[in-house]
Design an enzyme around this catalytic site. Structure first.
Site, mmCIF file in Angstrom:
data_model
loop_
_atom_site.group_PDB
_atom_site.id
_atom_site.type_symbol
_atom_site.label_atom_id
_atom_site.label_comp_id
_atom_site.label_asym_id
_atom_site.label_seq_id
_atom_site.Cartn_x
_atom_site.Cartn_y
_atom_site.Cartn_z
ATOM 1 C CB THR A 181 -1.012 -0.048 1.175
ATOM 2 O OG1 THR A 181 -1.919 1.044 1.040
ATOM 3 C CG2 THR A 181 -0.328 0.010 2.524
ATOM 4 C CE LYS A 240 -1.951 0.150 -4.276
ATOM 5 N NZ LYS A 240 -3.345 0.519 -3.932
ATOM 6 C CG ASP A 248 -6.094 -1.573 -5.772
ATOM 7 O OD1 ASP A 248 -6.442 -2.213 -4.753
ATOM 8 O OD2 ASP A 248 -5.095 -0.831 -5.796
ATOM 9 N N GLY A 275 -3.529 7.093 -7.987
ATOM 10 C CA GLY A 275 -3.318 5.673 -8.235
ATOM 11 C C GLY A 275 -4.608 4.867 -8.249
ATOM 12 C CB ALA A 276 -7.599 4.895 -6.051
ATOM 13 C CG ASN A 333 -6.936 15.343 -9.844
ATOM 14 O OD1 ASN A 333 -7.348 14.693 -8.874
ATOM 15 N ND2 ASN A 333 -5.703 15.807 -9.917
ATOM 16 C CB THR A 384 -3.533 19.004 -9.848
ATOM 17 O OG1 THR A 384 -3.464 19.253 -8.444
ATOM 18 C CG2 THR A 384 -2.367 19.666 -10.540
ATOM 19 C CD GLN A 400 -7.253 -5.270 -1.708
ATOM 20 O OE1 GLN A 400 -6.250 -5.626 -2.319
ATOM 21 N NE2 GLN A 400 -7.319 -5.246 -0.395
#
Length: 277
Positions: free
Chosen positions: A66, A70, A107, A136-137, A157, A159, A252
């Protein structure tokens, strides 16, 4: 007298004390009568390579990975699955008998299984999905949704440059919205997903207008502390189907447990209760 080796697995991160994975895997080990252990390990980035290469010698059959490791573990692995390569991150390592380290990412699998278990009528081909976040998710969710046949993903997002980078990488089925326009994505969306940490305990609230939500839309939040975030509360009030983020964490975990301990575990009410204990 020759004693069989006790299989060990665990989760590596920094910090790691908050992880619910030991409770989930510990519950399954007990339920299926497997003589094994699953251990949380707080490993600093500087020690990651050395620790991972040493674990198989200590009886470890694999680990979950995690934040913040990752992406880095892909540089350590000998074999990388296509989905881990596409996502650019791994959450599951298998230490093979031939000494090779095999990296996978479950995931996206967990995310889709969680949606299936929601009991709504949503189908991937129904229409656009609206996605908040580009970390990442989000990468795992995008890969899974495109693979399942979602025709279009609207993404926003805080950014914008990170969302633009995902569009460049995953292609023209992604359409980027400025963060101030994020609420507008929900007007036509059949699925709404929050992949950010906004709304999590101790984090800033999710301040995106939700008046574009439509009754019957499936809404899910990857945040599971609290289980019912403000996004899910508002969505419920507006007649949407909702699914919390805990199920993704549970599902997961299934492929890794099966590879390490040789038994495919079932995600049920008792598993949820163990994760929340």
């Amino acid at each position: 007298m020759d004693h069989p080796k006790i299989p060990l697995a665990g989760v590596i991160g920094s910090p790691i004390a908050h992880s619910r994975s030991p409770q989930i895997h510990g519950h399954w080990l007990k339920k299926y009568g497997i003589k094994g252990f699953y251990i949380p390990m707080d490993v600093a980035p500087d020690n990651l390579d050395r620790v991972i290469r040493t674990l198989p010698q200590a009886g470890f059959v694999g680990v979950n990975v995690t934040i913040p490791h990752k992406e880095k573990v892909l540089e350590i692995a000998d074999l990388i699955t296509d989905r881990a390569a596409l996502i650019g991150a791994s959450n599951t390592l298998i230490f093979r008998k031939d000494g090779k380290i095999h990296a996978d990412n479950t995931d996206g699998y967990g995310f889709m299984k969680n949606l299936e278990s929601a009991g709504s009528n949503w189908q991937p081909g129904d229409g656009p999905a609206a996605l908040l976040g580009a970390g990442g998710a989000a990468r795992a969710v995008i890969a899974a949704l495109l693979d399942a046949g979602v025709p279009e993903i609207l993404i926003s997002n805080r950014t914008r440059v990170r969302a633009d980078a995902l569009q460049e990488e995953f292609g023209k089925r992604l359409h980027v919205f400025d963060w101030v326009q994020a609420g507008n994505m929900m007007d036509d969306a059949k699925l709404v997903v929050n992949t950010t940490s906004l709304g999590m305990m101790g984090k800033q609230p999710l301040r995106v207008p939700l008046d574009g939500l439509r009754p019957g839309t499936l809404v899910t939040d990857l945040v599971y502390a609290p289980l019912k975030t403000r996004l899910l509360e508002v969505a419920e009030e507006m007649g949407c189907h909702t699914v919390d983020g805990l199920g993704m964490l549970l599902h997961q975990a299934v492929p890794g447990f099966e590879r390490w301990f040789g038994t495919r575990p079932e995600v049920d009410r008792a598993t949820r209760a163990a994760a929340l204990a």
